[in-house]
Scaffold this active site. Structure first.
Site, PDB file in Angstrom:
ATOM      1  N   HIS A   1       0.832  -1.206   0.000  1.00  0.00           N
ATOM      2  CA  HIS A   1       0.000   0.000   0.000  1.00  0.00           C
ATOM      3  C   HIS A   1       0.864   1.253   0.000  1.00  0.00           C
ATOM      4  O   HIS A   1       2.072   1.174  -0.138  1.00  0.00           O
ATOM      5  CB  HIS A   1      -1.004  -0.020   1.157  1.00  0.00           C
ATOM      6  CG  HIS A   1      -0.397  -0.174   2.507  1.00  0.00           C
ATOM      7  ND1 HIS A   1      -0.168   0.878   3.328  1.00  0.00           N
ATOM      8  CD2 HIS A   1       0.031  -1.282   3.148  1.00  0.00           C
ATOM      9  CE1 HIS A   1       0.374   0.430   4.442  1.00  0.00           C
ATOM     10  NE2 HIS A   1       0.499  -0.869   4.366  1.00  0.00           N
ATOM     11  N   ALA A   2       0.227   2.415   0.148  1.00  0.00           N
ATOM     12  CA  ALA A   2       0.885   3.671  -0.201  1.00  0.00           C
ATOM     13  C   ALA A   2       2.298   3.855   0.335  1.00  0.00           C
ATOM     14  O   ALA A   2       3.247   3.988  -0.418  1.00  0.00           O
ATOM     15  CB  ALA A   2       0.016   4.840   0.247  1.00  0.00           C
TER      16      ALA A   2
END
Lengths: 91, 558
Positions: free
Chosen positions: A16-17
């Site tokens: 994820h980010a």
């Protein structure tokens, strides 16, 4: 010649980010061309968008391929990176 | 007319609608279109450079105000600016004669669309980051800003947008913005996270709101029901206004508050930086109930030495201007690595070497931190220190032993966090051996329910209002006896929990800084006796949904 390594994504949130950004930042420190493949899709390790588009979730097996002068070091670092959990912060 | 969406942050707010619009290429000034490709490329490069500087400075500011984690999300946008799949494409289009604004718009839309079609909802949300970058660059190309509609607004404002970008949310003026409603988004979107941190109501996924409501119209936003009522009847408006009082209050109460029947409740703030502390004091906090020291460690490549730590802790205590400050020793684990600290990769970091377990295994670092804190406490008598993730008294014994060696002159009030179920079950023993206790509700909830709050599949299960968590809180309150006891963690700042916690007998709540005024206001409207009766009623709940039902029907005030 190329160096190849497979890794299984350990983080329950996938790539994820923040970890994806960290992964890309690390990849950009290498001169070698770096690709990451998951199933039939592959992306450029130096592109955050490309990594995110792969939609890599926990438990996915990915293959990193490096071609260039620092290929061995690149796959060693990036492969290990994918195998640890990068949790989110909570108080 | 009522538009429905997903409720992501509770409370009711009334205000005028201000729309944050999308900067589109149709607005591109025609004079730009006749410039040569070279001139256009120069314009584009200047806009990208200006965007880069701006993002870097927003990230630095975010790090100061909110810590490393949110800052890292902003920093990821810098990677988009030179991402081969975004930048190379735009640059090539402009070289081939495309108008820069149109090129940025098209490439950004394409990338955002590809991301928003992903299966994973968390990754889907990342399209917002790319859109944010695109909008910023277009803003510089066109000399305009997305949030310009907010400038000069006074009174109560509800912000509406298709979607708020991460950096839009940082531009919102907290003195006027009372609520947020967006067409897109999910529980994990930036707008939702920010609204919860600020304690203002928010509804996302309100499809049709921008079409149905024109800017300036009065709306009632219900963050519990997930609705936005446009131009309501006067009667409904009055009712909503009455309900919204206190839930969106920004009136700072700088004195200590009591309930209506005279029970004093301290409202402290959680902080991670000197700036947080200064802000908390301005918000009227009675002190700092939780100072997270790990951010100091995450900021540098090697652990800060004793001197650097002492200077930082003194600056924190100084900023609190005479109010008490409770420092928590380094709280990290395999999931939150800290440069220079040996942390082995673990199969299960949440049940592994973290918190006090990790610092006891890294004695040089821990000893240095304790010495720095003792030096700070010697200069500032209001300083206390607590240790996280304690699971047994052996750990308390060990820390006491270390304290005897490193600070023989006696140090500070020494406390333990209660977040591991074993500490909750042994609460009376802990209470008799430490100076104070603080309940960390986030981890306590996770460990009581064996549910990770970040796991999307467990959203229904992970709840600080689960009957088992409420019983744990009751048990801890009863077992702590006369030992001072506070609650930190998100529950303490949750509007639905104030009456409950006071009713259970908690007299110290430590909440996120911006929530201090609202929590103080709620306490001053409570009746402690009534809250006690209501809380006992709540303890009879057997299922999570019973708690919800009782909470909705119950008043803690009269």
């Amino acid at each position: 010649m190329s160096a190849i390594r497979t890794a299984i994504i350990a983080d329950p949130l996938g790539l994820h980010a923040r970890p994806a950004a960290e992964f890309v930042t690390r990849a950009r420190t290498y001169e070698s061309d770096l690709t990451i493949a998951s199933g039939d899709n592959s992306g450029n390790c130096k592109s955050l968008i490309s990594i995110l588009k792969l939609g890599i979730v926990v438990g996915t097996e990915v293959t990193i391929t490096a071609t260039g002068p620092d290929e061995a070091a690149a796959i060693a670092e990036l492969g290990s990176f994918l195998e640890i959990v990068h949790g989110d912060d909570a108080p | 007319m009522i538009v429905s969406g997903i409720p992501v942050s509770g409370g009711t707010a009334v205000g005028r609608l201000v729309v944050i619009g999308v900067l589109k290429p149709v607005d591109a000034l025609s004079s730009h279109i006749i410039a040569s490709a070279d001139e256009q490329l120069t314009r584009l490069l200047a806009a990208v450079a200006a965007s880069r500087d701006e993002i870097a400075s927003i990230a630095a500011d975010t790090r100061q105000r909110m810590g490393n984690e949110p800052a890292a999300i902003i920093e990821a946008q810098l990677l988009v600016l030179d991402d081969p799949e975004w930048w190379d494409q735009i640059r090539d289009d402009v070289r081939n004669g495309a108008e820069p604004t149109a090129a940025v718009w098209e490439v950004t839309e394409g990338v955002a669309e590809a991301l928003s079609s992903l299966d994973d909802p968390y990754l889907r949300e990342r399209s917002a980051d790319v859109l944010d970058v695109g909008q910023r660059v277009i803003g510089h190309l066109e000399g305009r800003s997305r949030t310009s509609a907010l400038q000069g607004q006074t009174g109560n404002v509800i912000v509406a947008a298709h979607e708020l970008t991460p950096t839009d949310t940082l531009d919102l003026d907290l003195d006027v913005v009372r609520g947020i409603v967006t067409e897109a988004g999910a529980r994990t979107s930036h707008a939702a996270i920010l609204a919860r941190q600020l304690g203002i109501p928010a509804v996302v996924g309100a499809v049709g709101i921008l079409k149905a409501a024109s800017p300036g119209v009065v709306v009632v936003l219900d963050g519990d029901a997930g609705t936005c009522e446009i131009d309501p009847q006067p009667r409904d408006l009055d009712r909503a206004r009455a309900k919204s009082v206190g839930q969106t209050t920004r009136t700072v109460i700088s004195h200590a508050v009591t309930t209506r029947d005279g029970v004093a409740v301290q409202v402290l703030a959680n902080a991670s930086s000197v700036a947080d502390v200064t802000r908390a004091v301005a918000e009227g906090a009675d002190g700092i109930g939780l100072y997270r020291t790990e951010f100091l460690f995450m900021r540098s490549e090697t652990p800060p030495d004793e001197q650097a730590q002492t200077e930082h802790y003194m600056a924190v205590a100084e900023a609190a201007s005479g109010r008490p400050v409770t420092f928590r020793t380094l709280d990290v684990g395999g999931d939150k690595p800290v440069p220079g600290l040996q942390i082995e990769a673990e199969e299960n970091p949440f049940l592994g070497v973290r918190g006090i377990r990790l610092t006891l295994a890294n004695r040089p670092v821990f000893d240095g931190q304790l010495r720095a804190l003792a030096r700070t406490a010697a200069a500032f008598p209001g300083v206390s220190v607590m240790v996280p993730m304690v699971s047994g008294l052996e750990e308390i014994d060990e820390v006491r032993g270390i304290l005897r060696d490193v600070t023989p002159q006696g140090a500070f009030r020494f406390g333990a966090m209660v977040e591991v179920p074993s500490a909750a079950l042994l609460i009376d023993a802990f209470a008799s051996e430490v100076d104070f206790l603080s309940v960390g509700t986030n981890d306590l909830t996770a460990y009581v329910l064996a549910a990770d709050r970040g796991n999307r599949h467990l959203h229904e299960l992970y709840s600080e209002f689960h009957p088992a968590v409420l019983r744990a809180l009751q048990l801890i309150r009863a077992g702590a006896g006369d030992t001072p006891l506070s609650v930190c963690g998100e529950l303490a700042g949750d509007p639905r929990a104030t009456g409950l916690l006071v009713g259970l007998g908690y007299r110290q709540l430590s909440v996120s800084g911006p929530l201090v005024p609202a929590v103080k206001e709620r306490i001053s409207r409570l009746n402690a006796e009534e809250a006690k009766r209501a809380s006992l009623e709540l303890m009879r709940a057997r299922r999570h949904r019973d708690v919800d039902a009782v909470l909705k029907s119950m008043s803690f005030e009269d």
